[in-house]
Each structure stands twice: as structure tokens, then as C-alpha cells.
Design a protein around this motif. Structure first.
Motif, PDB file in Angstrom:
ATOM      1  N   MET A   1    -100.566  48.753  35.106  1.00 20.18           N
ATOM      2  CA  MET A   1     -99.942  47.463  35.286  1.00 20.18           C
ATOM      3  C   MET A   1     -98.612  47.652  36.008  1.00 20.18           C
ATOM      4  O   MET A   1     -97.875  48.591  35.744  1.00 20.18           O
ATOM      5  CB  MET A   1     -99.737  46.779  33.939  1.00 20.18           C
ATOM      6  N   SER A   2     -98.297  46.738  36.878  1.00 16.23           N
ATOM      7  CA  SER A   2     -97.032  46.780  37.605  1.00 16.23           C
ATOM      8  C   SER A   2     -95.872  46.436  36.688  1.00 16.23           C
ATOM      9  O   SER A   2     -96.012  45.650  35.763  1.00 16.23           O
ATOM     10  CB  SER A   2     -97.045  45.794  38.765  1.00 16.23           C
ATOM     11  N   ARG A   3     -94.721  47.011  36.984  1.00 17.08           N
ATOM     12  CA  ARG A   3     -93.499  46.666  36.258  1.00 17.08           C
ATOM     13  C   ARG A   3     -92.635  45.851  37.198  1.00 17.08           C
ATOM     14  O   ARG A   3     -92.253  46.328  38.262  1.00 17.08           O
ATOM     15  CB  ARG A   3     -92.761  47.925  35.828  1.00 17.08           C
ATOM     16  N   TYR A   4     -92.369  44.633  36.821  1.00 19.24           N
ATOM     17  CA  TYR A   4     -91.581  43.750  37.661  1.00 19.24           C
ATOM     18  C   TYR A   4     -90.170  43.640  37.115  1.00 19.24           C
ATOM     19  O   TYR A   4     -89.963  43.605  35.916  1.00 19.24           O
ATOM     20  CB  TYR A   4     -92.216  42.354  37.722  1.00 19.24           C
ATOM     21  N   ARG A   5     -89.224  43.572  38.017  1.00 20.79           N
ATOM     22  CA  ARG A   5     -87.842  43.343  37.625  1.00 20.79           C
ATOM     23  C   ARG A   5     -87.468  41.934  38.023  1.00 20.79           C
ATOM     24  O   ARG A   5     -87.862  41.454  39.068  1.00 20.79           O
ATOM     25  CB  ARG A   5     -86.917  44.320  38.328  1.00 20.79           C
ATOM     26  N   CYS A   6     -86.699  41.303  37.196  1.00 16.02           N
ATOM     27  CA  CYS A   6     -86.327  39.930  37.471  1.00 16.02           C
ATOM     28  C   CYS A   6     -84.877  39.740  37.051  1.00 16.02           C
ATOM     29  O   CYS A   6     -84.510  40.061  35.939  1.00 16.02           O
ATOM     30  CB  CYS A   6     -87.326  39.113  36.739  1.00 16.02           C
ATOM     31  N   ALA A   7     -84.093  39.297  37.978  1.00  9.36           N
ATOM     32  CA  ALA A   7     -82.673  39.065  37.703  1.00  9.36           C
ATOM     33  C   ALA A   7     -82.525  37.849  36.814  1.00  9.36           C
ATOM     34  O   ALA A   7     -83.055  36.790  37.111  1.00  9.36           O
ATOM     35  CB  ALA A   7     -81.921  38.871  39.012  1.00  9.36           C
ATOM     36  N   GLN A   8     -81.808  37.997  35.733  1.00  3.99           N
ATOM     37  CA  GLN A   8     -81.567  36.883  34.808  1.00  3.99           C
ATOM     38  C   GLN A   8     -80.233  36.236  35.174  1.00  3.99           C
ATOM     39  O   GLN A   8     -79.256  36.357  34.460  1.00  3.99           O
ATOM     40  CB  GLN A   8     -81.559  37.386  33.371  1.00  3.99           C
ATOM     41  N   MET A   9     -80.210  35.579  36.312  1.00  4.48           N
ATOM     42  CA  MET A   9     -78.993  34.948  36.810  1.00  4.48           C
ATOM     43  C   MET A   9     -79.151  33.435  36.776  1.00  4.48           C
ATOM     44  O   MET A   9     -80.200  32.922  37.156  1.00  4.48           O
ATOM     45  CB  MET A   9     -78.725  35.387  38.250  1.00  4.48           C
ATOM     46  N   PRO A  10     -78.117  32.727  36.328  1.00  2.53           N
ATOM     47  CA  PRO A  10     -78.192  31.265  36.354  1.00  2.53           C
ATOM     48  C   PRO A  10     -78.458  30.762  37.778  1.00  2.53           C
ATOM     49  O   PRO A  10     -77.851  31.233  38.732  1.00  2.53           O
ATOM     50  CB  PRO A  10     -76.811  30.825  35.869  1.00  2.53           C
ATOM     51  N   GLY A  11     -79.414  29.873  37.921  1.00  2.00           N
ATOM     52  CA  GLY A  11     -79.723  29.298  39.223  1.00  2.00           C
ATOM     53  C   GLY A  11     -80.656  30.125  40.079  1.00  2.00           C
ATOM     54  O   GLY A  11     -80.986  29.745  41.198  1.00  2.00           O
ATOM     55  N   ALA A  12     -81.115  31.282  39.569  1.00  2.00           N
ATOM     56  CA  ALA A  12     -82.020  32.139  40.344  1.00  2.00           C
ATOM     57  C   ALA A  12     -83.356  31.425  40.526  1.00  2.00           C
ATOM     58  O   ALA A  12     -83.800  30.669  39.669  1.00  2.00           O
ATOM     59  CB  ALA A  12     -82.219  33.466  39.639  1.00  2.00           C
ATOM     60  N   THR A  13     -83.989  31.668  41.652  1.00  2.00           N
ATOM     61  CA  THR A  13     -85.291  31.101  41.960  1.00  2.00           C
ATOM     62  C   THR A  13     -86.254  32.249  42.214  1.00  2.00           C
ATOM     63  O   THR A  13     -85.888  33.246  42.837  1.00  2.00           O
ATOM     64  CB  THR A  13     -85.207  30.189  43.193  1.00  2.00           C
ATOM     65  N   TYR A  14     -87.489  32.123  41.748  1.00  2.00           N
ATOM     66  CA  TYR A  14     -88.463  33.202  41.833  1.00  2.00           C
ATOM     67  C   TYR A  14     -89.707  32.756  42.592  1.00  2.00           C
ATOM     68  O   TYR A  14     -90.230  31.678  42.346  1.00  2.00           O
ATOM     69  CB  TYR A  14     -88.868  33.659  40.426  1.00  2.00           C
ATOM     70  N   PHE A  15     -90.168  33.615  43.490  1.00  2.00           N
ATOM     71  CA  PHE A  15     -91.422  33.405  44.214  1.00  2.00           C
ATOM     72  C   PHE A  15     -92.422  34.411  43.676  1.00  2.00           C
ATOM     73  O   PHE A  15     -92.102  35.583  43.493  1.00  2.00           O
ATOM     74  CB  PHE A  15     -91.239  33.638  45.715  1.00  2.00           C
ATOM     75  N   PHE A  16     -93.634  33.946  43.408  1.00  2.00           N
ATOM     76  CA  PHE A  16     -94.686  34.888  43.033  1.00  2.00           C
ATOM     77  C   PHE A  16     -96.046  34.348  43.453  1.00  2.00           C
ATOM     78  O   PHE A  16     -96.226  33.158  43.701  1.00  2.00           O
ATOM     79  CB  PHE A  16     -94.662  35.192  41.522  1.00  2.00           C
ATOM     80  N   THR A  17     -96.988  35.266  43.559  1.00  2.00           N
ATOM     81  CA  THR A  17     -98.365  34.949  43.910  1.00  2.00           C
ATOM     82  C   THR A  17     -99.264  35.508  42.825  1.00  2.00           C
ATOM     83  O   THR A  17     -99.031  36.613  42.339  1.00  2.00           O
ATOM     84  CB  THR A  17     -98.736  35.595  45.266  1.00  2.00           C
ATOM     85  N   VAL A  18    -100.264  34.746  42.440  1.00  2.00           N
ATOM     86  CA  VAL A  18    -101.261  35.193  41.474  1.00  2.00           C
ATOM     87  C   VAL A  18    -102.613  35.166  42.180  1.00  2.00           C
ATOM     88  O   VAL A  18    -102.995  34.145  42.761  1.00  2.00           O
ATOM     89  CB  VAL A  18    -101.294  34.275  40.230  1.00  2.00           C
ATOM     90  N   ASN A  19    -103.316  36.300  42.145  1.00  2.00           N
ATOM     91  CA  ASN A  19    -104.638  36.411  42.766  1.00  2.00           C
ATOM     92  C   ASN A  19    -105.698  36.628  41.698  1.00  2.00           C
ATOM     93  O   ASN A  19    -105.459  37.362  40.735  1.00  2.00           O
ATOM     94  CB  ASN A  19    -104.700  37.616  43.708  1.00  2.00           C
ATOM     95  N   LEU A  20    -106.848  36.020  41.885  1.00  2.00           N
ATOM     96  CA  LEU A  20    -107.975  36.304  41.011  1.00  2.00           C
ATOM     97  C   LEU A  20    -108.591  37.638  41.398  1.00  2.00           C
ATOM     98  O   LEU A  20    -108.559  38.027  42.581  1.00  2.00           O
ATOM     99  CB  LEU A  20    -109.034  35.211  41.119  1.00  2.00           C
ATOM    100  N   LEU A  21    -109.142  38.336  40.430  1.00  2.00           N
ATOM    101  CA  LEU A  21    -109.808  39.597  40.711  1.00  2.00           C
ATOM    102  C   LEU A  21    -110.980  39.375  41.672  1.00  2.00           C
ATOM    103  O   LEU A  21    -111.155  40.106  42.638  1.00  2.00           O
ATOM    104  CB  LEU A  21    -110.296  40.231  39.405  1.00  2.00           C
ATOM    105  N   ASN A  22    -111.747  38.324  41.416  1.00  2.00           N
ATOM    106  CA  ASN A  22    -112.879  37.984  42.277  1.00  2.00           C
ATOM    107  C   ASN A  22    -112.375  37.067  43.400  1.00  2.00           C
ATOM    108  O   ASN A  22    -112.205  35.868  43.202  1.00  2.00           O
ATOM    109  CB  ASN A  22    -113.972  37.296  41.465  1.00  2.00           C
ATOM    110  N   ARG A  23    -112.150  37.622  44.565  1.00  2.00           N
ATOM    111  CA  ARG A  23    -111.595  36.854  45.684  1.00  2.00           C
ATOM    112  C   ARG A  23    -112.571  35.813  46.235  1.00  2.00           C
ATOM    113  O   ARG A  23    -112.190  34.965  47.019  1.00  2.00           O
ATOM    114  CB  ARG A  23    -111.156  37.807  46.809  1.00  2.00           C
ATOM    115  N   ARG A  24    -113.819  35.846  45.818  1.00  2.00           N
ATOM    116  CA  ARG A  24    -114.802  34.847  46.268  1.00  2.00           C
ATOM    117  C   ARG A  24    -114.883  33.646  45.322  1.00  2.00           C
ATOM    118  O   ARG A  24    -115.605  32.708  45.577  1.00  2.00           O
ATOM    119  CB  ARG A  24    -116.183  35.483  46.398  1.00  2.00           C
TER     120      ARG A  24
END
Length: 72
Positions: free
Chosen positions: A1-24
Motif C-alpha cells: 500500500m502507498s504511504r501518502y503524506r498530507c499537510a495539515q494546514m488550515p485552508g489546504a486543498t487536496y487533489f486526488f484520483t481514485v481508480n477501480l481495479l477493473n478499468r473496464r
């Protein structure tokens, strides 16, 4: 599993993508109502603002900003 770091800063904005295992798969659009309900329930426990949310058949892109109240 990947280890993600995320800044805990007031007003921070986060972009992320979630993919299904089955791309079809079209699971995300087939069950979009359940996805919406799940996000609503999560927001009630962990408030955040949805800046952008794009749901495609097999993946989704999100830009979210956590509520300031939870960060202080």
C-alpha cells in the motif's frame, strides 16, 4: 500500500484520483447514488468542501478542502 503524506494546514486543498481495479468497469456511474450517499455520510463526520468532483465510469478526480473547524 502507498504511504501518502498530507499537510495539515488550515485552508489546504487536496487533489486526488481514485481508480477501480477493473478499468473496464462502469461501477462508479452505475452506483452513483450510493457513492453520493457515502460521501454525504463521510462529510457529516469529517467536514470538507467539494471544490470539484468528476465521476467517470471507472475512476474519479476530486479537489477537496477540509473544514477549518476540524483542523484547529
Amino acid at each position: 500500500m502507498s504511504r501518502y503524506r498530507c499537510a495539515q494546514m488550515p485552508g489546504a486543498t487536496y487533489f486526488f484520483t481514485v481508480n477501480l481495479l477493473n478499468r473496464r468497469s462502469d461501477l462508479l456511474v452505475r452506483h452513483v447514488d450510493l457513492l453520493r450517499e457515502t460521501v454525504r455520510a463521510t462529510r457529516s463526520r469529517h467536514p470538507f468542501h467539494i471544490d470539484v468532483w468528476i465521476v467517470l465510469p471507472n475512476h474519479m478526480h476530486c479537489v477537496w478542502t477540509p473544514s477549518m473547524a476540524k483542523l484547529v
